[in-house]
Design a protein around this motif. Structure first.
Motif, PDB file in Angstrom:
ATOM      1  N   LEU A  46      37.756  33.005  35.309  1.00  0.00           N
ATOM      2  CA  LEU A  46      38.299  32.836  36.671  1.00  0.00           C
ATOM      3  C   LEU A  46      39.577  33.644  36.868  1.00  0.00           C
ATOM      4  O   LEU A  46      39.765  34.281  37.911  1.00  0.00           O
ATOM      5  N   ALA A  47      40.443  33.648  35.872  1.00  0.00           N
ATOM      6  CA  ALA A  47      41.682  34.431  35.956  1.00  0.00           C
ATOM      7  C   ALA A  47      41.363  35.924  36.042  1.00  0.00           C
ATOM      8  O   ALA A  47      42.022  36.666  36.790  1.00  0.00           O
ATOM      9  N   PHE A  48      40.350  36.359  35.325  1.00  0.00           N
ATOM     10  CA  PHE A  48      39.946  37.767  35.366  1.00  0.00           C
ATOM     11  C   PHE A  48      39.461  38.143  36.759  1.00  0.00           C
ATOM     12  O   PHE A  48      39.829  39.195  37.289  1.00  0.00           O
ATOM     13  N   PHE A  49      38.654  37.269  37.382  1.00  0.00           N
ATOM     14  CA  PHE A  49      38.159  37.556  38.722  1.00  0.00           C
ATOM     15  C   PHE A  49      39.295  37.553  39.744  1.00  0.00           C
ATOM     16  O   PHE A  49      39.320  38.387  40.658  1.00  0.00           O
ATOM     17  N   VAL A  50      40.231  36.656  39.601  1.00  0.00           N
ATOM     18  CA  VAL A  50      41.394  36.640  40.512  1.00  0.00           C
ATOM     19  C   VAL A  50      42.209  37.907  40.329  1.00  0.00           C
ATOM     20  O   VAL A  50      42.651  38.529  41.314  1.00  0.00           O
ATOM     21  N   LEU A  51      42.405  38.328  39.096  1.00  0.00           N
ATOM     22  CA  LEU A  51      43.157  39.562  38.827  1.00  0.00           C
ATOM     23  C   LEU A  51      42.440  40.760  39.453  1.00  0.00           C
ATOM     24  O   LEU A  51      43.085  41.620  40.068  1.00  0.00           O
ATOM     25  N   LEU A  52      41.117  40.828  39.310  1.00  0.00           N
ATOM     26  CA  LEU A  52      40.375  41.926  39.913  1.00  0.00           C
ATOM     27  C   LEU A  52      40.504  41.932  41.441  1.00  0.00           C
ATOM     28  O   LEU A  52      40.654  42.981  42.059  1.00  0.00           O
ATOM     29  N   SER A  53      40.462  40.756  42.042  1.00  0.00           N
ATOM     30  CA  SER A  53      40.562  40.668  43.496  1.00  0.00           C
ATOM     31  C   SER A  53      41.954  41.080  43.980  1.00  0.00           C
ATOM     32  O   SER A  53      42.088  41.658  45.056  1.00  0.00           O
ATOM     33  N   VAL A  54      42.981  40.777  43.201  1.00  0.00           N
ATOM     34  CA  VAL A  54      44.332  41.176  43.584  1.00  0.00           C
ATOM     35  C   VAL A  54      44.514  42.680  43.435  1.00  0.00           C
ATOM     36  O   VAL A  54      45.083  43.340  44.297  1.00  0.00           O
ATOM     37  N   VAL A  55      44.006  43.231  42.356  1.00  0.00           N
ATOM     38  CA  VAL A  55      44.183  44.661  42.100  1.00  0.00           C
ATOM     39  C   VAL A  55      43.394  45.507  43.109  1.00  0.00           C
ATOM     40  O   VAL A  55      43.891  46.522  43.588  1.00  0.00           O
TER      41      VAL A  55
END
Length: 58
Positions: A46-55
């Motif tokens: 989940l943290a990886f997907f949030v990071l991708l969405s922010v980037v």
């Protein structure tokens, strides 16, 4: 000590347990550890997907 004239009794050979069967047995035996690892993995994904969405937000 066995005598040389005695016939040897052979047990029927059982196939080696499959990897999945061993993994399931291990998960049942170590229930808390498995749940902790599952929770950590879920949080990391989940943290990886949030990071991708922010980037890559547009």
């Amino acid at each position: 000590m066995s005598l040389p004239n005695e016939p040897k009794v052979q047990k029927p050979e059982e196939p080696a347990p499959s990897y999945v069967k061993l993994a399931m047995r291990n998960m049942v035996r170590k229930r808390g550890t498995s749940l902790k690892h599952f929770a950590l993995t879920l949080a990391a994904v989940l943290a990886f997907f949030v990071l991708l969405s922010v980037v890559f937000r547009g």
